[in-house]
Design a protein around this motif. Structure first.
Motif, short mmCIF file in Angstrom:
data_model
loop_
_atom_site.label_atom_id
_atom_site.label_comp_id
_atom_site.label_asym_id
_atom_site.label_seq_id
_atom_site.Cartn_x
_atom_site.Cartn_y
_atom_site.Cartn_z
N TYR A 93 0.82 -1.21 0.00
CA TYR A 93 0.00 0.00 0.00
C TYR A 93 0.86 1.26 0.00
O TYR A 93 0.34 2.37 0.16
CB TYR A 93 -0.95 -0.01 1.21
N GLY A 94 2.15 1.09 -0.20
CA GLY A 94 3.03 2.24 -0.34
C GLY A 94 3.31 2.52 -1.80
O GLY A 94 2.57 2.06 -2.70
N TYR A 95 4.37 3.25 -2.07
CA TYR A 95 4.73 3.58 -3.45
C TYR A 95 6.03 2.86 -3.84
O TYR A 95 6.71 2.26 -3.00
CB TYR A 95 4.87 5.10 -3.61
N SER A 96 6.35 2.93 -5.10
CA SER A 96 7.46 2.16 -5.66
C SER A 96 8.80 2.84 -5.37
O SER A 96 8.91 4.07 -5.44
CB SER A 96 7.28 2.01 -7.17
N THR A 97 9.79 2.03 -5.07
CA THR A 97 11.13 2.53 -4.82
C THR A 97 11.90 2.62 -6.14
O THR A 97 11.83 1.70 -6.96
CB THR A 97 11.89 1.60 -3.86
N ILE A 98 12.62 3.71 -6.34
CA ILE A 98 13.47 3.86 -7.53
C ILE A 98 14.68 2.95 -7.37
O ILE A 98 15.39 3.02 -6.36
CB ILE A 98 13.90 5.32 -7.72
N VAL A 99 14.91 2.09 -8.34
CA VAL A 99 16.00 1.12 -8.28
C VAL A 99 16.97 1.37 -9.43
O VAL A 99 16.56 1.63 -10.56
CB VAL A 99 15.45 -0.32 -8.34
N ASP A 100 18.25 1.26 -9.12
CA ASP A 100 19.31 1.51 -10.10
C ASP A 100 19.58 0.24 -10.91
O ASP A 100 19.80 -0.83 -10.33
CB ASP A 100 20.59 1.94 -9.37
N LEU A 101 19.54 0.37 -12.22
CA LEU A 101 19.82 -0.76 -13.09
C LEU A 101 21.24 -1.29 -12.88
O LEU A 101 21.55 -2.44 -13.19
CB LEU A 101 19.61 -0.37 -14.55
N ASP A 102 22.13 -0.45 -12.32
CA ASP A 102 23.50 -0.88 -12.07
C ASP A 102 23.59 -1.97 -11.01
O ASP A 102 24.66 -2.56 -10.82
CB ASP A 102 24.37 0.31 -11.64
N PHE A 103 22.49 -2.20 -10.28
CA PHE A 103 22.47 -3.34 -9.36
C PHE A 103 22.64 -4.65 -10.11
O PHE A 103 22.98 -5.67 -9.52
CB PHE A 103 21.13 -3.39 -8.62
N LYS A 104 22.38 -4.62 -11.40
CA LYS A 104 22.40 -5.84 -12.20
C LYS A 104 23.67 -6.65 -11.92
O LYS A 104 24.77 -6.12 -11.96
CB LYS A 104 22.30 -5.50 -13.68
N ASN A 105 23.45 -7.92 -11.67
CA ASN A 105 24.53 -8.78 -11.18
C ASN A 105 25.36 -9.33 -12.34
O ASN A 105 25.31 -10.51 -12.65
CB ASN A 105 23.89 -9.92 -10.37
#
Length: 595
Positions: A93-105
């Motif tokens: 019920y919250g909002y979406s967190t901005i995630v960095d594509l650089d997390f890509k493994n």
């Protein structure tokens, strides 16, 4: 303009939802019936998206370090989390967190799984450890490595309502459950697992979604009333606008494997995936996963859960099959369970005969075109022999424990001898064995069905539904309400029992059985013969032309003479065997002999 259908159907997961990519925010939202779609970043910036011919809205904006969350505004009114959210720090019920594509493994290609050598360990993140999160799993890796496990299977971790759930009620397929840990913690767990030489696969759910916090249908027809399932409307894999839905879930599979480094997926209840398209969703999923990783060293596996006994599930695409690498084999479990317990309610009414155990050992599936009295129709397909490495067998799993009325484990009603016997049959079978967390040390903990909701009406509906589901069981059982903390707490593994000699000895036998399986490469197509003489099930493995491994399993409640067997006993169900010529009631013995 002629539509370019490929640009519609083949979006990469990197083009679905919103990502931070370098200094930019890139957004893609599917909302075919919307008149206007905007992205609100925190409470300060609006990004208006542009629509293409397929109902896909796209846009971009520069990124600023203070940006943390975003939401999607439909038609200038409804503010919702992104259906492709990668993380929701405040839950559904919250909002979406901005995630960095650089997390890509990119640095961890994982460990390719050889199912012939696999010993799978199924666990639930929330109840496996005292911490109930990814960090808690990491603390148990020494234990799993010593046990001999080489594949971990995580039950679903996609975001669900609240903090407690089996995981099959997830409503954001791309989001990591916030109560289990962060994206970076999950990536680190996968790397830590790989550093032990252990593979890790993830359970995903594409046949349905949970009801609470589900925003999918606010955006588009993700579900269809064309088909009904146990969970309501089925996922829209073949109706109008289904191209995007298919691609959404196919790219979800690629996402978990590529972004986090999982070595494969287990697909929940594929018999609930309804699709009459010319190319079935599962076939397209297999083909697209292969294509995505074709130029890498990564060879992800796909395991299906199905009760249809259809060889096409695990046949290659070239053979007109779905191309799954393996599937769960319920027949193997049901035939042994029903015989040892005498249970005949529900689907167990189709089992209970010793010859079915022999058939399960010989071919995996018991029902291969025979009539099922429970289903009132023919079940399975007559066909060629199935490779043992394509069938997963078990004496326990989350369903066979949790979906009993009392959600009790084998040890609570089998007793020690029968439980260990059943485990040994699985671990020494030619098929791929899977252990359910705690089974290996004779856990008697319940695995209740549990949820966490603040909606009392919904909680009561779930409680009544569970009671009705098990109405065919006899006797009254005090079942904790699924929404209670008690149901969750009683399902957590009691690691303290490993201070007891009985549990430690049980664990040591499991370690021995796993070691024997690996030493003699029982899953590598070693020629074997099975017999059932009286109530003694025997598997003879022909290790080479000069030696054999003889496995004896006593399915009866009395000791049986086996004085004709010569060789070295390398493991047995008890150190206090009656004599070299007898095998105790519900006992087993493994003998190595040379010609």
């Amino acid at each position: 303009m002629k539509p370019d259908t490929l640009s519609y159907r083949k979006l990469s997961y990197e083009d679905i939802g919103l990502w931070k990519n370098g200094s930019e925010l890139l957004a893609t939202v599917w909302a075919p019936f919307a008149k206007k779609v905007e992205i609100k970043i925190d409470d300060q910036k609006l990004m208006e998206l542009r629509r293409n011919d397929y109902g896909i809205w796209e846009g971009s904006s520069s990124f600023r370090e203070e940006y943390k969350e975003y939401s999607v505004i439909l038609n200038g009114r409804e503010r919702l989390p992104d259906p492709a959210s990668k993380y929701l720090v405040n839950g559904v019920y919250g909002y979406s967190t901005i995630v960095d594509l650089d997390f890509k493994n990119n640095l961890d290609t994982g460990i390719n799984i050889d199912l012939k050598n696999a010993v799978i360990y199924e666990l639930h993140t929330g109840t496996f450890s005292e911490k109930g999160n990814f960090a808690g799993i990491k603390e148990k890796l020494d234990y799993l490595e010593k046990l001999g496990i080489n594949v971990i299977e995580l039950m679903p971790i996609a975001q669900f309502e609240g903090r407690r759930n089996w995981g099959y009620d997830g409503v954001f397929p791309y989001a990591v459950q916030n109560s289990y840990g962060s994206i970076s913690e999950l990536i680190k767990l996968v790397k830590d697992v790989h550093s032990r030489g252990i593979s890790i696969i993830l359970d995903v759910v594409y046949n349905h979604a949970g009801p609470r916090g589900n925003v999918l249908n606010s955006f588009g027809p993700y579900f269809s009333d064309k088909y009904k399932s146990l969970w309501g409307n089925a996922t829209n894999f073949d109706g109008q606008w289904s191209d995007y839905v298919r691609n959404f879930y196919i790219q979800n599979a690629v996402y978990w494997i590529d972004f986090f480094g999982f070595d494969g997926l287990r697909l929940d209840a594929i018999h609930g995936i309804y699709d009459n398209s010319p190319v079935h969703f599962l076939k397209e999923l297999r083909a697209d996963v292969n294509k995505y990783f074709e130029n890498s060293n990564k060879k992800p596996i796909l395991i299906a859960e199905s009760d249809a006994n259809n060889p096409l599930t695990i046949s290659s695409i070239d053979q007109c099959g779905f191309g799954m690498d393996a599937q769960w084999c319920d027949d193997f479990h049901h035939s042994i369970h029903s015989y040892l317990t005498g249970e005949g309610q529900g689907y167990y009414s189709d089992y209970g005969h010793s010859w079915q155990i022999l058939k399960a050992m010989e071919s995996g599936f018991v029902y291969r075109g025979e009539y099922s009295m429970f289903l009132k129709r023919t079940r399975g397909v007559r066909g060629k022999q199935i490779s043992p490495s394509k069938l997963i067998v078990f004496s326990q799993n989350h369903d066979q424990v949790g979906n009993r009325k009392n959600s009790d484990r084998n040890g609570s009603y089998y007793g020690k001898e029968k439980s260990l016997l059943f485990g040994a049959i699985c671990l020494l079978s030619p098929y791929v064995p899977m252990i359910f967390m705690g089974e290996e040390f004779f856990s008697k903990d319940h695995f209740w069905f549990f949820i966490d909701t603040d909606d009392a009406t919904f909680a009561d509906i779930v409680r009544k539904g569970r009671n009705e589901e098990f109405s065919y069981f006899t006797g009254n059982v005090d079942i904790p309400a699924p929404n209670s903390y008690e149901a969750f707490h009683e399902s957590q593994l009691s690691w303290g029992v490993l201070n007891n000699n009985e549990n430690l000895e049980y664990l040591r036998v499991y370690q021995q059985l796993i070691a024997i399986r690996k030493k003699y490469k029982l899953g590598y197509g070693v020629r074997f013969e099975t017999t059932l003489i009286g109530e003694i099930l025997n598997i003879n493995y022909f290790i080479d032309k000069n030696s054999k491994l003889l496995c004896f399993f006593n399915l009866s409640g009395k000791s049986v003479n086996i004085n004709h067997i010569k060789g070295d006993v390398i493991v047995s169900s008890t150190d206090n065997t009656l004599s070299n010529s007898k095998i105790e009631a519900y006992g087993f013995r493994v003998v190595f002999c040379c010609n």
